[in-house]
Motif scaffolding. Structure first.
Motif, mmCIF file in Angstrom:
data_model
loop_
_atom_site.group_PDB
_atom_site.id
_atom_site.type_symbol
_atom_site.label_atom_id
_atom_site.label_comp_id
_atom_site.label_asym_id
_atom_site.label_seq_id
_atom_site.Cartn_x
_atom_site.Cartn_y
_atom_site.Cartn_z
ATOM 1 N N ALA A 116 0.828 -1.210 0.000
ATOM 2 C CA ALA A 116 0.000 0.000 0.000
ATOM 3 C C ALA A 116 0.859 1.256 0.000
ATOM 4 N N SER A 117 1.892 1.290 0.830
ATOM 5 C CA SER A 117 2.709 2.507 0.913
ATOM 6 C C SER A 117 3.494 2.751 -0.376
ATOM 7 N N THR A 118 4.039 1.714 -1.011
ATOM 8 C CA THR A 118 4.761 1.944 -2.268
ATOM 9 C C THR A 118 3.824 2.419 -3.375
ATOM 10 N N THR A 119 2.624 1.885 -3.434
ATOM 11 C CA THR A 119 1.668 2.339 -4.444
ATOM 12 C C THR A 119 1.246 3.778 -4.185
ATOM 13 N N ILE A 120 1.008 4.117 -2.930
ATOM 14 C CA ILE A 120 0.625 5.493 -2.591
ATOM 15 C C ILE A 120 1.758 6.457 -2.924
ATOM 16 N N ILE A 121 2.985 6.097 -2.558
ATOM 17 C CA ILE A 121 4.130 6.968 -2.846
ATOM 18 C C ILE A 121 4.323 7.115 -4.350
ATOM 19 N N ALA A 122 4.125 6.034 -5.101
ATOM 20 C CA ALA A 122 4.281 6.101 -6.560
ATOM 21 C C ALA A 122 3.196 6.964 -7.208
ATOM 22 N N MET A 123 2.035 7.076 -6.591
ATOM 23 C CA MET A 123 0.943 7.858 -7.165
ATOM 24 C C MET A 123 1.015 9.342 -6.812
ATOM 25 N N VAL A 124 1.807 9.719 -5.831
ATOM 26 C CA VAL A 124 1.890 11.122 -5.415
ATOM 27 C C VAL A 124 2.334 12.038 -6.561
ATOM 28 N N PRO A 125 3.407 11.718 -7.328
ATOM 29 C CA PRO A 125 3.765 12.621 -8.444
ATOM 30 C C PRO A 125 2.649 12.765 -9.476
ATOM 31 N N LEU A 126 1.940 11.678 -9.747
ATOM 32 C CA LEU A 126 0.840 11.749 -10.694
ATOM 33 C C LEU A 126 -0.302 12.606 -10.146
ATOM 34 N N ALA A 127 -0.563 12.500 -8.856
ATOM 35 C CA ALA A 127 -1.630 13.292 -8.237
ATOM 36 C C ALA A 127 -1.292 14.774 -8.211
ATOM 37 N N MET A 128 -0.008 15.093 -8.125
ATOM 38 C CA MET A 128 0.403 16.499 -8.064
ATOM 39 C C MET A 128 0.783 17.059 -9.429
ATOM 40 N N GLY A 129 0.687 16.226 -10.464
ATOM 41 C CA GLY A 129 1.091 16.657 -11.803
ATOM 42 C C GLY A 129 0.207 17.738 -12.365
ATOM 43 N N THR A 130 0.831 18.648 -13.120
ATOM 44 C CA THR A 130 0.082 19.744 -13.735
ATOM 45 C C THR A 130 0.228 19.757 -15.248
ATOM 46 N N ALA A 131 0.932 18.802 -15.809
ATOM 47 C CA ALA A 131 1.083 18.755 -17.261
ATOM 48 C C ALA A 131 -0.271 18.495 -17.907
ATOM 49 N N GLU A 132 -0.380 18.827 -19.187
ATOM 50 C CA GLU A 132 -1.663 18.732 -19.871
ATOM 51 C C GLU A 132 -2.195 17.308 -19.905
ATOM 52 N N ILE A 145 -5.087 6.707 -4.244
ATOM 53 C CA ILE A 145 -4.458 6.982 -2.941
ATOM 54 C C ILE A 145 -5.501 6.908 -1.827
ATOM 55 N N GLY A 146 -6.633 7.550 -2.020
ATOM 56 C CA GLY A 146 -7.687 7.520 -0.998
ATOM 57 C C GLY A 146 -8.236 6.121 -0.791
ATOM 58 N N GLY A 147 -8.465 5.404 -1.861
ATOM 59 C CA GLY A 147 -8.988 4.039 -1.746
ATOM 60 C C GLY A 147 -8.017 3.105 -1.053
ATOM 61 N N LEU A 148 -6.745 3.192 -1.413
ATOM 62 C CA LEU A 148 -5.740 2.332 -0.767
ATOM 63 C C LEU A 148 -5.582 2.664 0.713
ATOM 64 N N THR A 149 -5.585 3.944 1.036
ATOM 65 C CA THR A 149 -5.458 4.341 2.446
ATOM 66 C C THR A 149 -6.642 3.835 3.265
ATOM 67 N N LEU A 150 -7.836 4.054 2.766
ATOM 68 C CA LEU A 150 -9.035 3.620 3.483
ATOM 69 C C LEU A 150 -9.098 2.102 3.595
ATOM 70 N N SER A 151 -8.834 1.403 2.500
ATOM 71 C CA SER A 151 -8.924 -0.060 2.550
ATOM 72 C C SER A 151 -7.849 -0.666 3.449
ATOM 73 N N THR A 152 -6.665 -0.054 3.489
ATOM 74 C CA THR A 152 -5.615 -0.543 4.387
ATOM 75 C C THR A 152 -6.018 -0.355 5.839
ATOM 76 N N LEU A 153 -6.570 0.816 6.162
ATOM 77 C CA LEU A 153 -7.032 1.045 7.539
ATOM 78 C C LEU A 153 -8.173 0.102 7.906
ATOM 79 N N LEU A 154 -9.096 -0.106 6.978
ATOM 80 C CA LEU A 154 -10.193 -1.031 7.254
ATOM 81 C C LEU A 154 -9.678 -2.452 7.469
ATOM 82 N N THR A 155 -8.751 -2.872 6.633
ATOM 83 C CA THR A 155 -8.231 -4.234 6.712
ATOM 84 C C THR A 155 -7.426 -4.469 7.984
ATOM 85 N N LEU A 156 -6.600 -3.520 8.355
ATOM 86 C CA LEU A 156 -5.679 -3.742 9.470
ATOM 87 C C LEU A 156 -6.199 -3.279 10.824
#
Length: 148
Positions: A15-31, A45-56
């Motif tokens: 979960a953490s590697t996927t979230i970290i990998a998605m941060v640049p895409l989430a903050m991207g401003t290119a067209e 990111i939101g789905g992984l965070t919520l599902s990880t908290l629910l699971t654990l």
């Protein structure tokens, strides 16, 4: 419960590697990113965070509480079980006939499922504690002399 303990490290790493990998895409401003990429990354990111908290956290806690509640309910007398059943049925009928919207029916039904046993537990413990005496009968004193 034991599966959660055994799998906590791989779940957190994935979960953490996927979230970290998605941060640049989430903050991207290119067209090409701003059209769909940022919204997609934020959703992942939101789905992984919520599902990880629910699971654990939430599911093991809920399961443990449910086991304790069922064990407590099994120890109740038949009179208490029937009283809870009657209150529950009356509350469900009241909800069904008085509340029109399905969402509110669902919410109040869940509240009844939680509050009827919780109220019973509270009343039983309050009455038990009210019956207890603070000073045991064999240690009471009247005018300095011990009374048994």
């Amino acid at each position: 419960m034991s599966a959660g303990v055994a799998r906590i490290r791989p779940i957190l790493i994935t979960a953490s590697t996927t979230i970290i990998a998605m941060v640049p895409l989430a903050m991207g401003t290119a067209e090409y990113v701003s059209v769909i990429g940022a919204a997609f990354a934020i959703t992942v990111i939101g789905g992984l965070t919520l599902s990880t908290l629910l699971t654990l956290v939430f599911i093991p806690t809920f399961y443990s509480g449910l086991e304790n509640a069922i064990g407590w309910f099994d120890t109740l007398s038949l009179k208490n079980k029937l009283t809870q059943a009657v209150i529950f049925v009356l509350a469900i009928l009241l909800i069904y006939f008085k509340i029109d919207k399905f969402l509110w029916q669902l919410i109040t039904t869940l509240l009844v499922i939680i509050l009827v046993p919780a109220g019973t537990w509270f009343i039983m413990n309050s009455l038990r504690k009210a019956r207890e005496s603070i000073i045991p009968a064999e240690i009471r004193y009247i005018s300095g002399s011990r009374v048994s």
